[in-house]
Design an enzyme around this catalytic site. Structure first.
Site, short mmCIF file in Angstrom:
data_model
loop_
_atom_site.label_atom_id
_atom_site.label_comp_id
_atom_site.label_asym_id
_atom_site.label_seq_id
_atom_site.Cartn_x
_atom_site.Cartn_y
_atom_site.Cartn_z
N GLU A 1 0.85 -1.20 0.00
CA GLU A 1 0.00 0.00 0.00
C GLU A 1 0.89 1.24 0.00
OE1 GLU A 1 -2.33 -0.58 3.58
OE2 GLU A 1 -3.64 -2.05 2.61
C1 LIG Z 1 -7.13 -0.68 5.56
C2 LIG Z 1 -5.84 -0.03 5.15
N1 LIG Z 1 -5.98 1.37 5.12
C3 LIG Z 1 -4.75 -0.43 6.12
O1 LIG Z 1 -4.49 0.28 7.06
N2 LIG Z 1 -4.14 -1.59 5.88
C4 LIG Z 1 -3.10 -2.08 6.75
C5 LIG Z 1 -2.51 -3.34 6.18
C6 LIG Z 1 -3.60 -2.30 8.15
O2 LIG Z 1 -4.70 -2.84 8.34
O3 LIG Z 1 -2.87 -1.97 9.12
#
Ligand SMILES: C[C@@H](N)C(=O)N[C@H](C)C(=O)O
EC number: 3.4.13.22
Length: 189
Positions: free
Chosen positions: A165
């Site tokens: 991400e």
């Molecule tokens: C949901 C997304 N914004 C996020 O924060 N993903 C990471 C992997 C997490 O859940 O900590």
């Protein structure tokens, strides 16, 4: 593993050290992948050591005419559970765990903005779970330029980008912090 100094352990409002950082918590609204309001606060907090690093990153992007915008910061375990219930894929949403990432206040979901708050185009939308979110995605030249400004500032300030991400940055000292919880509404400026 050394523990974080106690002064760094406390929670702090991310705008306390730099009010120029924009905060638009997406999970405080229905404008997120769940379509639901996930939590009842609009104040972004994190551990003080992590907030200090964010202020350093903000200084670096401001020197180049940009601003940071925080989409998410400390996220209570109950909120993580709501997200995970909707999208139970640990690649994109971690399982509820008080000793992890957002849930202990050492991670930001973040992007780059113009000084008026207009978001700079990046390689995907926030929480667009797919190939275009990944850091190894073949970015177009303008996307690469914008990504580099954000990534160079965040890594220079002491964050590590999550591979899957582009918006997720974790404090490189995250393992020195244990679990902690707080009510962000208690940290309004
Ligand atoms: C949901 C997304 N914004 C996020 O924060 N993903 C990471 C992997 C997490 O859940 O900590």
């Amino acid at each position: 593993m050394n523990e974080a100094p106690s002064s760094n352990n406390d929670f702090l409002n991310v705008q306390a050290l730099d009010p120029d950082i924009f905060v638009e918590l997406r999970y405080a609204t229905e404008n997120n992948f769940t379509g639901e309001k996930i939590y009842n606060f609009t104040t972004a907090i994190a551990r003080t050591g992590t907030v200090k690093k964010l202020a350093a990153a903000s200084k670096l992007v401001k020197e180049q005419g940009f601003r940071l915008k925080v989409w998410d910061a400390y996220r209570p375990v109950a909120a993580q559970k709501k997200l995970f219930d909707v999208y139970p894929d640990p690649n994109w949403v971690l399982p509820p765990n008080p000793n992890s990432s957002h849930q202990k206040g050492v991670t930001f979901d973040i992007t780059l903005c113009e000084p008026d708050g207009t978001e700079i185009p990046m390689q995907s939308k926030f929480d667009e779970f797919g190939e275009s979110a990944k850091r190894n995605y073949p970015r177009k030249p303008y996307q690469e330029h914008n990504y580099r400004i954000l990534n160079d500032a965040m890594t220079a300030a002491g964050f590590v980008g999550y591979s899957e991400e582009w918006w997720d940055y974790r404090d490189s000292d995250m393992d020195s912090y244990g679990p902690a919880s707080a009510d962000p509404n208690d940290y309004q400026l």
